[in-house]
Each structure stands twice: as C-alpha cells, then as structure tokens.
Design an enzyme around this catalytic site. Structure first.
Site, PDB file in Angstrom:
ATOM      1  N   GLU A  73       2.191   2.084  -2.094  1.00  0.00           N
ATOM      2  CA  GLU A  73       2.157   3.523  -2.231  1.00  0.00           C
ATOM      3  C   GLU A  73       2.189   3.761  -0.780  1.00  0.00           C
ATOM      4  O   GLU A  73       3.220   5.117  -1.015  1.00  0.00           O
ATOM      5  CB  GLU A  73       0.487   3.922  -1.820  1.00  0.00           C
ATOM      6  CG  GLU A  73      -0.012   5.356  -2.060  1.00  0.00           C
ATOM      7  CD  GLU A  73       0.528   6.381  -2.908  1.00  0.00           C
ATOM      8  OE1 GLU A  73       0.670   7.235  -3.336  1.00  0.00           O
ATOM      9  OE2 GLU A  73       1.088   5.291  -4.149  1.00  0.00           O
ATOM     10  N   HIS A  76       6.263   4.019  -0.415  1.00  0.00           N
ATOM     11  CA  HIS A  76       6.136   5.164  -1.274  1.00  0.00           C
ATOM     12  C   HIS A  76       6.295   6.321  -0.783  1.00  0.00           C
ATOM     13  O   HIS A  76       7.701   7.418  -0.948  1.00  0.00           O
ATOM     14  CB  HIS A  76       6.201   4.709  -3.021  1.00  0.00           C
ATOM     15  CG  HIS A  76       6.295   5.850  -3.696  1.00  0.00           C
ATOM     16  ND1 HIS A  76       5.505   6.947  -4.069  1.00  0.00           N
ATOM     17  CD2 HIS A  76       7.882   6.070  -3.825  1.00  0.00           C
ATOM     18  CE1 HIS A  76       6.200   7.497  -4.929  1.00  0.00           C
ATOM     19  NE2 HIS A  76       7.221   7.552  -4.709  1.00  0.00           N
ATOM     20  N   HIS A 304      13.900   0.059 -15.761  1.00  0.00           N
ATOM     21  CA  HIS A 304      13.696   0.665 -17.353  1.00  0.00           C
ATOM     22  C   HIS A 304      14.086   2.452 -17.280  1.00  0.00           C
ATOM     23  O   HIS A 304      14.779   3.243 -16.863  1.00  0.00           O
ATOM     24  CB  HIS A 304      12.926   0.427 -18.267  1.00  0.00           C
ATOM     25  CG  HIS A 304      12.456   0.736 -20.181  1.00  0.00           C
ATOM     26  ND1 HIS A 304      13.693   1.054 -20.609  1.00  0.00           N
ATOM     27  CD2 HIS A 304      12.129   1.495 -20.375  1.00  0.00           C
ATOM     28  CE1 HIS A 304      13.702   1.780 -21.225  1.00  0.00           C
ATOM     29  NE2 HIS A 304      12.621   2.144 -21.361  1.00  0.00           N
TER      30      HIS A 304
END
Length: 334
Positions: A73, A76, A304
C-alpha cells in the site's frame, strides 16, 4: 516546449506504474494494509521497529500490522504522490508557456487531486466498492488525458484522414462501451466477484435462476467494512455474468470499429495505433478467459487491469486523430 514534452512522457510511464501498483495492491488484499491515510499506522513509512509496531497495534487494534501488505500500500502511495507532484509541474509549466494549451493540464490537476481524495476514502470508508471503482476509473482517465496532452505537444504525430471523419461518432460510442466494461470490471473486483463463476462459457449450471440484479448493482452503503465483500453469492455471480456478457459485446463492437479504421486509414501512424489497439483487445479478452480457467492468478489479473488501461488510452488517441481530421477538413479545402 521541450520540457513539457518530457514531463508529459515521464508522467505517462509513471501513471502506468501507479496503475500496475494499484492493481497489485488490490489483488493482494492490501487495500487496507495501512488503516489510516496518508501515513501508515501514524508513521510516514511502515513501522518496523518492535516498539513502533506495538504502538501501531495499540492505536489500530482491529488491524494488526502485516508488513508485506502495508508495504504494498505504501509503495503505491509513494508513486501516486510522485505522480501528483509531476502533474502539478505540468500544470505550472503550461501556465508560464505561450505555446501549449492550459485546459488539459488544469483538468489533470483537478483530476489528480480528486484521485487523491478517492485514495483517502478507499481507506477511511474501508474499501467501499463505489469508491474503489471510481479510483480505478480515475487512474485510467489520468492516463488517457496525459496521452492526449502528449499528442497535442507533438503535432508531428497528428494525422489528416478526411475519409475517417464519419467514424467519429462510432469512436465515441466505442469509448463509452469500453468505459462501461471497465467500470463493470472494477465493480466485479471491488465486490470480490472475480471467482464467482469458474466455468465457461457463462457460469455454473442454474446461473440464470440465481440472477439477482437488484442486489448486484446496489451501492450497499452503510456497512462498517467492505473487505472481502458484503454481497451474497448470487449477487456476485450476477455481477460476474454481466461482466462476461459485457466482454463479448465489447470485443465485437471494438473489433468492428478497429477493422473499419484499418481499412480506410492511409497514414502509417493511424494504422499502427489501430493495430496496437486490436492486439491489446485480443490480449485483454484472452487474459479474461485465463482469469477464469486458471482461477485468477495474480500476474494474469494485474495484466488484465493494465491492458484495459492501455486499450482505453489507444482508443482515445484514435478518437483524437479523427477529431483532428474533422477540425482541419475545412482548412484543407480552402
């Protein structure tokens, strides 16, 4: 002008990195790896010393420190914060420039501020699906807008294709369909419905009788914690089924549009954009199938997400090329 070009190019690649890290954070269930914002358990980085960990767990007894999730986290957040500073630099650079537009940099700055707020609400509202999906769409929007800004700073890559002007409304429709499909994918992920159906082509036997559309698309407000989802199994299957049908519709509509652009285009630039978008479309559909067949492997699921962002960016660039042709057709005939 050169500085702005460099800033835009770096920002595009940094945004791609932030999107990858965001997907990785979400898919490793690390969205609440740090239960506060913008720090982590009250620190600027993940607490590592034992007395810091003890203090952190006393402050947040419901969220024991899990170091690898907290680091996912925080990395990021560090990258997202760097992107915010870079977009602020793009904005101020455009303000003092006489040769570049100021609208897109202004929108980018507003969007990245709102994106930061969404990041905060993701934590403070404990992964509320609506916020998580909005955060995903915000990141994709920033990437596409940065690509448009880059194109405007590089006029040598703009094309004039009067034969394709009639496809401009189709291009807008295609982008709208793709955004809806991305939103469905975000809703699927935010509600932990990616593995609600593990059989092809649609779902397990009796799926039609188990559809629960009203619950599947309810906002589910008022829960204290949304980690691992609050929907029933039937609602999650419904979300998953809608995403699958959306994937087929998206594949067919986008393929039709890209085929028409390819057949009519004369410039190598537009043909390369179209070919790249077509390859990403096929790759994206294949990755979606593999997510089901292989039961959502991490690398495949991250890819994806990443391919969807790049596919949207390329379609927006194709639209901008068609719009440029439409804008300049009058000038060409004078």
């Amino acid at each position: 002008m050169r500085t702005q070009q460099w800033l835009a190019g770096i920002a595009i690649f940094l945004t791609m990195g932030v999107i990858l890290l965001g997907a990785y954070t979400r898919l490793t269930d690390a969205g609440l790896g740090c239960p506060d914002w913008p720090g982590c358990y009250g620190f600027l980085k993940v607490p590592e010393l034992q007395h810091h960990i003890t203090a952190a767990e006393q402050a947040f007894p419901e969220r024991p420190v899990v170091a690898h999730k907290a680091w996912n986290e925080m990395v990021h957040r560090y990258f997202a914060g760097s992107l915010g500073l870079l977009i602020a630099a793009i904005f101020f650079s455009s303000i003092f420039s006489k040769h570049s537009g100021k609208v897109i940099p202004s929108v980018l700055l507003a969007l990245v501020v709102f994106q930061a707020a969404l990041g905060m609400w993701t934590v403070t509202l404990n992964l509320l699906p609506l916020v998580v999906m909005g955060h995903l769409l915000g990141g994709f929007s920033i990437l596409s807008l940065l690509a448009v800004h880059w194109l405007k700073l590089h006029p040598e890559y703009r094309v004039f294709e009067p034969e394709l002007i009639s496809l401009q409304p189709f291009a807008l429709l295609v982008i709208a369909i793709l955004i809806c499909q991305i939103a469905l994918g975000g809703w699927t992920a935010a509600n932990y419905a990616a593995l609600a159906c593990i059989e092809l082509p649609v779902c397990e036997q009796g799926w039609l009788q188990r559809l629960n559309v009203s619950e599947a698309f309810s906002l589910h407000l008022g829960h204290d914690d949304y980690e691992y989802g609050v929907m029933s199994a039937e609602a999650r299957q419904t979300v998953h089924v809608f995403h699958r049908f959306g994937a087929v519709i998206t594949l067919l509509v986008l393929a039709s549009f890209l085929l028409q652009v390819w057949r009519r285009a004369t410039s190598s630039t537009l043909k390369r954009l179209t070919l790249a978008a077509a390859l990403l479309l096929l790759l994206q559909f294949s990755l979606g199938v593999l997510n089901v067949v292989l039961h959502l492997p991490l690398a495949n699921a991250v890819a994806h997400n990443f391919v969807a962002a790049n596919l949207l960016m390329l379609l927006v660039l194709i639209y901008m090329q068609l719009r440029h042709s439409n804008t300049n057709v009058g000038k060409e005939t004078l």
